[in-house]
Design an enzyme around this catalytic site. Structure first.
Site, mmCIF file in Angstrom:
data_model
loop_
_atom_site.group_PDB
_atom_site.id
_atom_site.type_symbol
_atom_site.label_atom_id
_atom_site.label_comp_id
_atom_site.label_asym_id
_atom_site.label_seq_id
_atom_site.Cartn_x
_atom_site.Cartn_y
_atom_site.Cartn_z
ATOM 1 N N ASN A 11 0.855 -1.190 0.000
ATOM 2 C CA ASN A 11 0.000 0.000 0.000
ATOM 3 C C ASN A 11 0.895 1.245 0.000
ATOM 4 O OD1 ASN A 11 -1.388 2.278 1.125
ATOM 5 N ND2 ASN A 11 -3.061 0.923 1.712
ATOM 6 N N ASP A 13 -0.102 4.494 -0.027
ATOM 7 C CA ASP A 13 -0.798 5.733 0.374
ATOM 8 C C ASP A 13 0.143 6.749 1.021
ATOM 9 O OD1 ASP A 13 -3.129 4.497 -0.384
ATOM 10 O OD2 ASP A 13 -3.892 4.186 1.647
ATOM 11 N N HIS A 14 1.031 6.245 1.891
ATOM 12 C CA HIS A 14 1.786 7.202 2.698
ATOM 13 C C HIS A 14 3.001 7.789 1.987
ATOM 14 C CE1 HIS A 14 -1.160 6.840 5.668
ATOM 15 N NE2 HIS A 14 -1.001 5.533 5.769
ATOM 16 N N ARG A 22 4.158 18.788 1.241
ATOM 17 C CA ARG A 22 4.807 19.936 0.613
ATOM 18 C C ARG A 22 4.154 20.399 -0.681
ATOM 19 N NH1 ARG A 22 10.118 21.834 2.024
ATOM 20 N NH2 ARG A 22 9.815 22.079 4.258
ATOM 21 N N HIS A 47 -5.595 3.664 -1.564
ATOM 22 C CA HIS A 47 -6.915 4.030 -1.034
ATOM 23 C C HIS A 47 -7.217 5.470 -1.435
ATOM 24 C CE1 HIS A 47 -9.610 4.283 2.863
ATOM 25 N NE2 HIS A 47 -10.262 4.615 1.764
ATOM 26 N N ARG A 49 -9.332 8.181 -0.743
ATOM 27 C CA ARG A 49 -10.315 8.580 0.277
ATOM 28 C C ARG A 49 -11.160 9.736 -0.239
ATOM 29 N NH1 ARG A 49 -8.937 6.568 5.731
ATOM 30 N NH2 ARG A 49 -10.678 7.843 6.361
ATOM 31 N N ARG A 53 -6.881 12.841 1.088
ATOM 32 C CA ARG A 53 -5.793 13.294 1.952
ATOM 33 C C ARG A 53 -4.441 12.714 1.539
ATOM 34 N NH1 ARG A 53 -7.267 10.028 7.457
ATOM 35 N NH2 ARG A 53 -9.272 11.023 7.087
ATOM 36 N N HIS A 54 -4.435 11.567 0.878
ATOM 37 C CA HIS A 54 -3.136 11.069 0.368
ATOM 38 C C HIS A 54 -3.226 10.791 -1.138
ATOM 39 C CE1 HIS A 54 -5.126 7.381 1.653
ATOM 40 N NE2 HIS A 54 -4.799 7.514 2.930
ATOM 41 N N GLU A 74 -8.650 0.521 -2.961
ATOM 42 C CA GLU A 74 -9.441 0.561 -1.720
ATOM 43 C C GLU A 74 -10.370 1.748 -1.787
ATOM 44 O OE1 GLU A 74 -7.460 0.919 2.007
ATOM 45 O OE2 GLU A 74 -6.283 -0.855 1.597
ATOM 46 N N THR A 104 -7.118 6.443 10.158
ATOM 47 C CA THR A 104 -7.002 5.342 9.228
ATOM 48 C C THR A 104 -8.265 4.508 9.366
ATOM 49 O OG1 THR A 104 -5.614 3.454 8.566
ATOM 50 C CG2 THR A 104 -5.735 3.932 10.921
ATOM 51 N N THR A 105 -8.407 3.477 8.527
ATOM 52 C CA THR A 105 -9.631 2.673 8.568
ATOM 53 C C THR A 105 -9.719 1.971 9.924
ATOM 54 O OG1 THR A 105 -9.112 2.287 6.256
ATOM 55 C CG2 THR A 105 -10.981 1.091 7.154
ATOM 56 N N GLU A 155 -11.127 -9.351 3.160
ATOM 57 C CA GLU A 155 -9.846 -8.999 3.775
ATOM 58 C C GLU A 155 -10.080 -8.871 5.272
ATOM 59 O OE1 GLU A 155 -7.261 -6.241 1.808
ATOM 60 O OE2 GLU A 155 -6.496 -5.464 3.716
ATOM 61 N N HIS A 198 -3.759 -4.553 7.779
ATOM 62 C CA HIS A 198 -3.899 -3.372 8.641
ATOM 63 C C HIS A 198 -2.996 -3.488 9.857
ATOM 64 C CE1 HIS A 198 -5.367 0.259 10.449
ATOM 65 N NE2 HIS A 198 -5.941 0.527 9.297
ATOM 66 N N GLY A 199 -2.019 -2.596 9.903
ATOM 67 C CA GLY A 199 -1.137 -2.495 11.069
ATOM 68 C C GLY A 199 0.000 -3.500 11.104
ATOM 69 N N GLY A 220 1.104 -1.347 4.380
ATOM 70 C CA GLY A 220 1.537 -0.030 3.933
ATOM 71 C C GLY A 220 2.368 0.739 4.929
ATOM 72 N N HIS A 221 1.726 1.204 6.000
ATOM 73 C CA HIS A 221 2.342 2.195 6.878
ATOM 74 C C HIS A 221 3.699 1.774 7.415
ATOM 75 C CE1 HIS A 221 2.816 4.526 10.650
ATOM 76 N NE2 HIS A 221 2.356 5.494 9.882
HETATM 77 N N1 PXP Z 1 -6.004 -3.093 4.209
HETATM 78 C C1 PXP Z 1 -6.948 -2.135 4.292
HETATM 79 C C2 PXP Z 1 -8.336 -2.489 3.877
HETATM 80 C C3 PXP Z 1 -6.630 -0.831 4.739
HETATM 81 O O1 PXP Z 1 -7.596 0.102 4.824
HETATM 82 C C4 PXP Z 1 -5.303 -0.534 5.052
HETATM 83 C C5 PXP Z 1 -4.934 0.862 5.442
HETATM 84 O O2 PXP Z 1 -5.111 1.710 4.354
HETATM 85 C C6 PXP Z 1 -4.342 -1.560 4.932
HETATM 86 C C7 PXP Z 1 -4.728 -2.833 4.535
HETATM 87 C C8 PXP Z 1 -2.904 -1.324 5.227
HETATM 88 O O3 PXP Z 1 -2.736 -0.967 6.557
HETATM 89 P P1 PXP Z 1 -1.341 -0.412 7.046
HETATM 90 O O4 PXP Z 1 -1.065 0.844 6.294
HETATM 91 O O5 PXP Z 1 -1.539 -0.210 8.502
HETATM 92 O O6 PXP Z 1 -0.312 -1.479 6.731
#
Ligand code: PXP
Length: 252
Positions: A11, A13-14, A22, A47, A49, A53-54, A74, A104-105, A155, A198-199, A220-221
């Site tokens: 992912n 996004d970040h 910036r 994602h 949104r 935001r990203h 997403e 976040t979600t 998921e 997630h996480g 992702g994060h």
């Molecule tokens: N899966 C879904 C459905 C999510 O919403 C996210 C966060 O955008 C992730 C996976 C990835 O989570 P993380 O960025 O915490 O790894």
């Protein structure tokens, strides 16, 4: 039993979060996506949104044009996002709940209470030939509801497990892993393809990778965070290696 292959969806996004801090074009999420693929990512997740935001609309379009691996879009189940998905035509859409004020979600989709809203969205995306995934809590009744709604993929939300892992709460980690295992087994038994995410980070990923029914992790994060220290290429390779170590336990 031989384990099914486990795919890594990165992912990005970040990368866009840092760019947007910036304005301008750097760092470019599409460059990051291509680098992640060269390092071993099997797919790219982004994602879009409601508040942009990203990831932004043009990022999704560029991802679709430039990627040679599956794109997982997403999105919230809104008419605006369905229209964008129809235009961009990603490989997959993962439907997620979205609240404007959340960072976040925060939880899985309410697919039991929200069935009448979700059903036509799932049908419409499936009708476009897009693989639909529902981001849900790892619960048995939720698996049954997802199958009944006609979604081919779920998921499983690993957020609660990851929070317990980071807090070092061993009893809760064991409890949450058991929830994930039971939901994965039940869902797979109903014919659902099982993903999770997630996480997850380099440490918490191993026990989840060891759940044999899970065939894809979206991360992702923590990867983008590690990329600050070790570079994105090495962060993705380290994640791939940690996933493979966890997966090896299945066959053992
Ligand atoms: N899966 C879904 C459905 C999510 O919403 C996210 C966060 O955008 C992730 C996976 C990835 O989570 P993380 O960025 O915490 O790894």
């Amino acid at each position: 039993m031989k384990a099914l292959p486990l795919r890594l969806g990165v992912n990005i996004d970040h990368v866009a979060t840092v760019r947007n801090a910036r304005g301008g074009h750097n760092p470019d999420p599409i460059r990051a996506a291509n680098m992640a693929v060269l390092a071993g990512a099997d797919g790219i997740t982004a994602h879009l949104r409601e508040d942009r935001r990203h990831i932004r609309d043009e990022d999704m379009e560029r991802l679709k044009r430039n990627l040679f691996v599956p794109l997982n879009f997403e999105m919230a189940a809104t008419p605006e996002m369905v229209e964008i998905a129809r235009r961009i035509h990603p490989h997959a859409c993962c439907l997620v709940p979205e609240k404007r004020e959340e960072r976040t979600t925060e939880g899985g989709l309410d697919i039991i209470g929200g069935a009448s809203h979700l059903r036509p969205v799932i049908q419409e995306l499936k009708g476009e030939g897009i693989r639909v995934s529902l981001f849900v809590e790892p619960e048995i009744d939720v698996m049954a509801a997802a199958a009944e709604l006609g979604a081919p993929v779920v998921e499983l939300h690993t957020g609660t497990y990851c929070e317990a892992f980071v807090a070092g709460d061993e009893a809760k980690v064991a409890h949450e892993l058991e929830r994930l295992r039971r939901a994965a087994a039940h869902g797979a038994g109903l014919g659902l393809e099982i993903h999770a995410g997630h996480g997850l980070d380099l440490n918490s990923v191993r026990p989840v990778a060891a759940i044999s029914q899970i065939v894809e992790l979206n991360i992702g994060h923590s990867l983008i965070g590690e990329a600050i220290f070790m570079g994105l290429d090495e962060a993705v390779r380290a994640m791939r290696a940690a996933m493979d170590e966890g997966r090896a336990q299945v066959a053992a």
